[in-house]
Design an enzyme around this catalytic site. Structure first.
Site, PDB file in Angstrom:
ATOM      1  N   ASP A  34       0.806  -1.508  -0.124  1.00 14.27           N
ATOM      2  CA  ASP A  34      -0.010   0.269  -0.092  1.00 14.27           C
ATOM      3  C   ASP A  34       0.959   1.268  -0.016  1.00 14.27           C
ATOM      4  OD1 ASP A  34       0.859   0.041   2.800  1.00 14.27           O
ATOM      5  OD2 ASP A  34      -1.022  -0.283   3.688  1.00 14.27           O
ATOM      6  N   ASP A 145       0.489 -10.630   6.483  1.00 16.46           N
ATOM      7  CA  ASP A 145       0.190  -9.842   4.964  1.00 16.46           C
ATOM      8  C   ASP A 145       1.500  -9.650   4.532  1.00 16.46           C
ATOM      9  OD1 ASP A 145      -1.521  -8.930   3.146  1.00 16.46           O
ATOM     10  OD2 ASP A 145      -2.018  -7.071   4.460  1.00 16.46           O
TER      11      ASP A 145
END
Length: 234
Positions: A34, A145
């Site tokens: 991100d 993640d």
């Protein structure tokens, strides 16, 4: 499964990395990139020498550890391209991850390293040692993640501001791009980490893992700048 606390003497693993008095168990993985400043990038999160490094929009490491997250209005701090994964051998790779472990908090996992052994998918049997640089409110327990360019921006997107990515990031918001050729158009500094997913990782789709905490490899902490107190990277 819930974590099992292990009190172990330091032993050498086949990877050459030493196990520590650690947590271990089984868990799941997803993927993301991100471009936001990692949550372990602020002082006071854990007992460490310094927070993980963040970078400016030009991918230069920031001296100001308190710089505002680039995923917030007016922020200047982003994820550094150096926090992409890379292959050490055909069966071992190093990288970084957002982490949430059952029974723990960021103070217990920020900048800690975990040896993940994949138990499903195309990477089954391979090992990835990751350093925890982030966490997430959308993560479940024993959830890693994995940070990889093109892995999907998830809830937040700093990649448009930092790298000029499409408004929703590269590929799908969750999961990211779907083919290796899409990596060809990435910024030069992110290409290797993007190709890694389709090469070493075999484009595995959220494989399951077993995990245990290990002493961080120096090759990882040299990139992040963060070492937990009492540990000497190997």
């Amino acid at each position: 499964m819930h974590l099992t606390l292990k009190t172990l003497a330091l032993v050498a693993l086949s990877t050459g990395i030493a196990s520590v008095n650690a947590v271990s168990g089984s868990g799941k993985t997803t993927r993301y990139w991100d471009c936001c400043k990692g949550s372990c990038g602020w002082s006071g999160k854990a007992a460490v020498n310094q927070p993980i490094k963040s970078c400016d929009k030009s991918d230069n490491p920031l001296a100001d550890m308190a710089a505002k997250n680039g995923c917030e209005s007016g922020g200047q701090a982003y994820m550094c391209s150096a926090q992409a994964p890379w292959a050490v051998s055909d069966t071992l790779a190093y990288g970084f991850s957002a982490v949430k472990l059952a029974g723990g908090t960021e103070s217990s996992w920020c900048c800690a390293c975990y040896k993940l052994t994949f138990t499903s998918g195309n990477a089954k049997g391979k090992q990835l040692i990751v350093q925890a640089t982030n966490t997430g409110g959308d993560l479940g327990n024993n959830h890693f993640d994995l940070a990889m360019p093109g892995g999907g921006v998830g809830i937040f997107n700093g990649c448009t501001n930092e790298w000029g990515a499409p408004s929703s990031g590269w590929g799908a918001q969750y999961g990211g791009i779907s083919s290796r050729t899409e990596c060809d158009s990435f910024p030069e500094k992110l290409k290797a980490g993007c190709y890694w997913r389709f090469d070493w990782f075999g484009n595995s789709d959220n494989p399951d893992v077993t995990f245990e905490e290990v002493t961080c490899p120096k090759a990882i902490t040299d990139k992040s700048g963060c070492i937990r107190n009492g540990q000497t990277p190997t």
